[in-house]
Design a protein around this motif. Sequence first.
Motif, mmCIF file in Angstrom:
data_model
loop_
_atom_site.group_PDB
_atom_site.id
_atom_site.type_symbol
_atom_site.label_atom_id
_atom_site.label_comp_id
_atom_site.label_asym_id
_atom_site.label_seq_id
_atom_site.Cartn_x
_atom_site.Cartn_y
_atom_site.Cartn_z
ATOM 1 N N ALA A 28 19.017 149.998 72.939
ATOM 2 C CA ALA A 28 19.676 149.774 71.654
ATOM 3 C C ALA A 28 18.862 150.360 70.502
ATOM 4 N N SER A 29 17.540 150.280 70.594
ATOM 5 C CA SER A 29 16.684 150.829 69.544
ATOM 6 C C SER A 29 16.884 152.335 69.416
ATOM 7 N N CYS A 30 16.957 153.019 70.548
ATOM 8 C CA CYS A 30 17.189 154.473 70.527
ATOM 9 C C CYS A 30 18.565 154.782 69.935
ATOM 10 N N GLN A 31 19.570 154.045 70.359
ATOM 11 C CA GLN A 31 20.925 154.266 69.846
ATOM 12 C C GLN A 31 20.987 153.990 68.355
ATOM 13 N N HIS A 32 20.268 152.977 67.905
ATOM 14 C CA HIS A 32 20.243 152.629 66.487
ATOM 15 C C HIS A 32 19.655 153.764 65.666
ATOM 16 N N TYR A 33 18.543 154.299 66.096
ATOM 17 C CA TYR A 33 17.892 155.363 65.332
ATOM 18 C C TYR A 33 18.715 156.645 65.361
ATOM 19 N N LEU A 34 19.379 156.919 66.482
ATOM 20 C CA LEU A 34 20.169 158.144 66.621
ATOM 21 C C LEU A 34 21.575 157.989 66.045
ATOM 22 N N LEU A 35 21.843 156.850 65.405
ATOM 23 C CA LEU A 35 23.124 156.581 64.731
ATOM 24 C C LEU A 35 24.307 156.600 65.701
ATOM 25 N N MET A 84 19.116 144.608 63.693
ATOM 26 C CA MET A 84 19.706 145.924 63.956
ATOM 27 C C MET A 84 21.231 145.858 63.926
ATOM 28 N N LEU A 85 21.789 144.792 64.480
ATOM 29 C CA LEU A 85 23.246 144.661 64.508
ATOM 30 C C LEU A 85 23.805 144.563 63.093
ATOM 31 N N MET A 100 17.214 143.876 54.085
ATOM 32 C CA MET A 100 16.201 144.507 54.939
ATOM 33 C C MET A 100 16.535 145.980 55.073
ATOM 34 N N SER A 101 15.653 146.884 54.673
ATOM 35 C CA SER A 101 15.921 148.315 54.713
ATOM 36 C C SER A 101 15.818 148.846 56.123
ATOM 37 N N PHE A 102 16.491 149.993 56.350
ATOM 38 C CA PHE A 102 16.436 150.625 57.666
ATOM 39 C C PHE A 102 15.020 151.024 58.013
ATOM 40 N N ARG A 103 14.260 151.485 57.019
ATOM 41 C CA ARG A 103 12.889 151.907 57.277
ATOM 42 C C ARG A 103 12.072 150.757 57.846
ATOM 43 N N ARG A 104 12.202 149.557 57.275
ATOM 44 C CA ARG A 104 11.431 148.416 57.768
ATOM 45 C C ARG A 104 11.877 148.026 59.164
ATOM 46 N N ILE A 105 13.193 148.094 59.419
ATOM 47 C CA ILE A 105 13.689 147.752 60.748
ATOM 48 C C ILE A 105 13.155 148.739 61.773
ATOM 49 N N CYS A 113 25.444 151.392 70.187
ATOM 50 C CA CYS A 113 24.399 150.447 69.789
ATOM 51 C C CYS A 113 24.962 149.041 69.635
ATOM 52 N N VAL A 114 26.106 148.924 68.982
ATOM 53 C CA VAL A 114 26.722 147.604 68.789
ATOM 54 C C VAL A 114 27.049 146.973 70.139
ATOM 55 N N ALA A 115 27.594 147.769 71.065
ATOM 56 C CA ALA A 115 27.929 147.239 72.388
ATOM 57 C C ALA A 115 26.681 146.768 73.120
ATOM 58 N N THR A 116 25.614 147.556 73.066
ATOM 59 C CA THR A 116 24.381 147.189 73.763
ATOM 60 C C THR A 116 23.765 145.933 73.169
ATOM 61 N N LEU A 117 23.728 145.856 71.847
ATOM 62 C CA LEU A 117 23.142 144.685 71.192
ATOM 63 C C LEU A 117 23.935 143.418 71.497
ATOM 64 N N LYS A 118 25.244 143.518 71.522
ATOM 65 C CA LYS A 118 26.052 142.333 71.797
ATOM 66 C C LYS A 118 25.833 141.841 73.225
#
Length: 354
Positions: free
Chosen positions: A172-179, A209-210, A1-6, A184-189
Motif C-alpha cells: 500500500a505504501s508503494c501504491q500510495h507514493y505512485l498515486l 494514508m487512506l 497531515m501533509s503528504f510529505r510527513r506521511i 491503494c485504497v483497496a489494499t489499505l481497506k
Amino acid sequence: MSFRRIACCVCSIVALGGLHVSASNLHAEAGLAVADHWSPPTREQLAEELTAWSQITNAPSDTKQKLLTLWMEDGDTSLGLRDLLDQSLEISADDIWQQLQAFQDTGIYQGPIELDPAKPDAWPPGFLVHHAKFVYGKWLAEQGFYDEGLKELSQPTPDQVVDPAALLFFEASCQHYLLQKEECVATLKQLLARSEGLPARYLALSQMMLKDIEPLEVDSLDEVARLMRDIERRLDLGRAGKKVRQTEEDVVAKLDKMIEDLEKQRQQQQQQQQGQQGSGQGSQPQQDSRPGTESGPGNVDPKDMKNKGEWGNLPPKERQEALQQISNEYPSHYRRAIEEYFRKIARDPSSANN
C-alpha cells in the motif's frame, strides 16, 4: 497531515508485524465484504511443502538433506520462522541470497528476483521464493524504490509469507507514493479489515494514508505536487529516462490547463460585470428625452490582435498573475510545483507554447 510527513513516516518503518491479504482478492470479490480470514503459514505447513519438494526436485542431494535436517521436528526449534526461512534460502538458492545481501549492504538495486526458466525442476521450494520476494520488496520500498518494490510485493499471496501485514502495508505504501489511488485504497481497506490484530504503527499510518489518498483528484494541484515529488525521487536515484521526462511534460501540461481555466473564469467574470454595467446604463434614459449632443469621428483605436507567440495569448504580466493566483489559493507545500513550472519556462520559453 501533509503528504510529505506521511511519506516520511512510511519510509521510516523498518519492522515487521501482523497479517496481510493481496489487493487482487478484493477485485475478485467486488461488492462483497472484505475478507478477514488471512493467516500466515505455519512451520508445520512449510515443512510439509519442503518434504513434497524434496521428492520431485533435481536439486543436489546434499542441499535437500541440509534443508530436511534444518526443518526436522527434533532439529533446532529455537530458531524463529523468519530465521529458519533465511537459512533455508541461503542453503537452497545462494544466488538469490547473495542478491539480497548485496542490496542490503550497498543500497544499489540489483535487479528483480528471477529464476532460470530453463531449469524449473531445480528451483528452490516455492515458499522460499515468496519469502525472498517479500523481504526484497520490503527493503526496496524502505529505500524509495517504489516501482521495483511493488513488483516484488505484488507476487506473493497472504498465505505464502511469514508476515502478511508487512507485505500488505508496504504494498500500500508503494501504491500510495505512485498515486495508484484505486489499488491503494483497496489494499489499505483489506489491511484495516483486521485492525484489531495490527501493530499500532501499521494501523495509524494506514488510516492516515487512506484519508490522504481518497480525496485525491486527477489534474489537481495536489496531484501535481505529488508528481513533482516523484520526479525528484527518481532523479535522486539517478533515473532521468523516458518515464521521468514524460511525467515532467505531464506536470507542465496540467499547470498550463489550470492557468487556462483561471483565464477563462476571469474573462467570464469580466464579461458578466460588463454586461451588468451595460444593462444598468441602458435602462437610464436621458433627462427630458432630448437627443444627445455628443459627437465624434466614430473611430475606434485598433487593437493589436496578432498572436505574438505568448502562451495562451496571455501577456507575461497577466500570466504571472494567474500563476500567482494558483499559488495563493493552495497550501504552501504546493508552491514547489509552481516554482518548478517557472524554472522550466525560464530554461525553455518555447515549452510554454507546446
